[in-house]
Design an enzyme around this catalytic site. Structure first.
Site, PDB file in Angstrom:
ATOM      1  CG  ASP A 299       0.698  -4.823  -6.285  1.00 30.64           C
ATOM      2  OD1 ASP A 299       1.329  -5.909  -5.914  1.00 30.64           O
ATOM      3  OD2 ASP A 299       1.049  -4.407  -7.532  1.00 30.64           O
ATOM      4  CG  ASP A 300      -1.330  -0.507  -3.807  1.00 34.78           C
ATOM      5  OD1 ASP A 300      -0.452  -0.668  -4.262  1.00 34.78           O
ATOM      6  OD2 ASP A 300      -2.763  -0.265  -4.219  1.00 34.78           O
ATOM      7  CG  HIS A 350       3.903  -1.313  -5.396  1.00 31.32           C
ATOM      8  ND1 HIS A 350       4.032  -1.535  -6.651  1.00 31.32           N
ATOM      9  CD2 HIS A 350       2.245  -0.990  -5.386  1.00 31.32           C
ATOM     10  CE1 HIS A 350       2.892  -1.402  -7.530  1.00 31.32           C
ATOM     11  NE2 HIS A 350       2.018  -1.032  -6.514  1.00 31.32           N
ATOM     12  CG  HIS A 441      -4.513  -4.114  -5.258  1.00 32.67           C
ATOM     13  ND1 HIS A 441      -4.926  -4.771  -6.430  1.00 32.67           N
ATOM     14  CD2 HIS A 441      -3.565  -3.297  -5.557  1.00 32.67           C
ATOM     15  CE1 HIS A 441      -4.230  -4.112  -7.479  1.00 32.67           C
ATOM     16  NE2 HIS A 441      -3.473  -3.127  -6.890  1.00 32.67           N
TER      17      HIS A 441
END
Length: 475
Positions: A299-300, A350, A441
């Site tokens: 993620d991110d 996201h 992440h």
């Protein structure tokens, strides 16, 4: 307080704006028609392509847990060290305060911290950035904004008020007061008091920016001249009215906002990491009904150079993964998103800048996801089919605001909390089960560094690494 309930994997798997309605990065409407001075035809902010800023890095930090919901980001531009230091100081202070009050084991506080960035100008030798902060953990108006300006010619960071010449500030303030008087919600006594002490002007008028036609947009701090619940009061001034008041730097910033050049280079000497060129030879034919599959998700990102390093690790083991990217980072590093897709990985949505979507209106949630999907398609040529709601927070309103399918997880590495590669690797290896979905992440170097051990150990145990959509399709 929201906590994740680890449900069976099968359930997890099934599971440019105008002045009068400018949605900020957190999905909050910046000003309403009642508060905006100009009408719907007023020009918006200049368009800035962050991928054209040489050497740009985005500094990000976030959690993915509803018990400590925060996401912060700010740009780090080579050659603008003083400005980066000012951004870092302000973000670090806000994050430290939030974490100390909200994220302790005995905390009873509620709320979310989201600090997002937007470029106001990035051309010639002028750089402008607005940080928008949504902090719902305290009293008062949760949304504030501040603009930061940098003069590459003199190598100096400037607060917003430096756009106005010292000798013109009395006339500038008088014009603002005149435009604010009589506005809905403005308290005359507060208005006079707010502008009485010139020493407080830098804080009161900490958010100034130019429109695409050279006008000046002034955001008066929430609560300063009226009730805090009313938010910031916005005054728009025309180019003709504004120009005589500007400082020499302000006039250059106005020019670069109105007639921007092609990108920004403030003397970056950093050699960017090479973009990986791995190319998937064919579609993944792994049959997860016959072999043990696991889906690693990140993620991110994208983040430079972390995402590039991660792609090399995955290619070494012919592993596929799913990247749930943040829109503002896609806009900065579209080349990394293209590299991820080219290597056979899945790109998921996201949100634009990681707000709790359940706290937004349907329109705001749709904007967060829609803008990000558009950025992904622009980078890869393909529209995503999955989205991962920040903090795993999703409800019927959010689901109704998008055609994307939500994708959660059943193994949370908590790598945002523990910046320890060995600990992250041990946690994944210990908890990995057939058809698991793992949350990590790729903005954290320590998480990326944990990946080789995870791939090596689980491959030896007979596991195959596939995307979330492939896992869903083959169960």
């Amino acid at each position: 307080m929201r906590t994740h309930i680890l449900v069976p994997t099968a359930l997890l798997l099934l599971g440019a704006c105008t002045l009068t309605a400018c949605s900020d990065g957190a999905g909050v409407v910046e000003s309403s028609p009642a508060r905006a001075q100009a009408g719907p035809s007023s020009p918006g902010a200049p368009a800035v392509d962050p991928s054209k800023i040489k050497g740009l890095e985005i500094v990000s930090d976030s959690s993915e847990h509803g018990s400590c919901p925060f996401a912060v980001s700010y740009p780090k531009v080579p050659g603008a060290r003083a400005m980066t230091a000012a951004l870092k100081k302000d973000v670090d202070q806000r994050l430290a305060t939030f974490r100390s009050s909200r994220c302790g084991s005995d905390s009873t506080a509620v709320g979310e911290l989201n600090i997002s960035h937007r470029f106001l100008a990035a051309s010639g030798d002028v750089l402008g950035v607005r940080l928008t902060t949504l902090d719902s953990s305290g009293a008062g108006n949760p949304r504030t904004a501040k603009s930061y300006w940098y003069d590459g010619k003199d190598g100096a960071y400037h607060p917003a008020l430096d756009l106005v010449a010292d000798g013109s500030r009395n006339a500038f303030v008088a014009a603002l007061k005149k435009r604010l008087k009589g506005r809905e919600g403005v308290d005359p006594a507060l208005l006079d008091e707010a502008f009485a002490d010139t020493r407080d002007l830098a804080d009161l008028l900490g958010d100034l920016s130019f429109t695409a036609d050279g006008g000046l947009r002034v955001h008066v701090a929430p609560g300063a001249v009226g009730g805090a619940a009313a938010g910031a009061y916005v005054v728009s001034l025309t180019e003709a009215a504004t120009t005589p008041w500007l400082s020499p730097f302000g006039k250059r910033a106005q020019k670069q906002s109105e007639h921007p050049g092609d990108g920004l280079d403030l003397g970056s000497t950093r050699t960017p990491a090479a973009v990986p060129t791995h190319t998937a030879s064919a579609d993944d034919d792994t049959d997860c009904k016959k072999v043990k599959c696991i889906a690693l998700t990140f993620d991110d990102g994208p983040a430079a150079p972390e995402s590039a390093s991660l792609l090399h690790h995955l290619a070494r083991y012919k592993a596929r993964a799913t990247f749930f990217v943040v829109g503002q980072n896609v806009a900065t590093h579209p080349e990394l998103v293209r590299a991820e897709a080219r290597a056979g990985h899945e790109i998921g949505n996201h949100s634009w800048n990681h707000p709790d979507l359940t706290k937004l209106t349907s329109r705001q949630a749709a904007s967060q996801l829609g803008r990000t999907s558009a950025a992904i398609k622009a980078a890869t040529g393909k529209t995503p089919t999955l989205f991962r709601p920040p903090y795993g927070a999703v409800n019927t309103r959010v689901k109704a605001a998008t055609t994307l399918s939500p994708a959660l997880w059943d193994i949370d590495t908590e790598d945002w909390k523990y910046r320890d590669s060995a600990k992250v690797a041990r946690k994944v290896i210990a908890k990995a089960r057939r058809n698991s979905v793992v949350l990590m992440h790729d903005i954290h170097p320590t998480s990326v560094a944990a990946v080789p051990q995870i791939l090596r150990t689980l491959t030896a145990k007979g596991m195959h690494f596939v995307t979330v959509s492939h896992l869903r399709a083959t169960l």
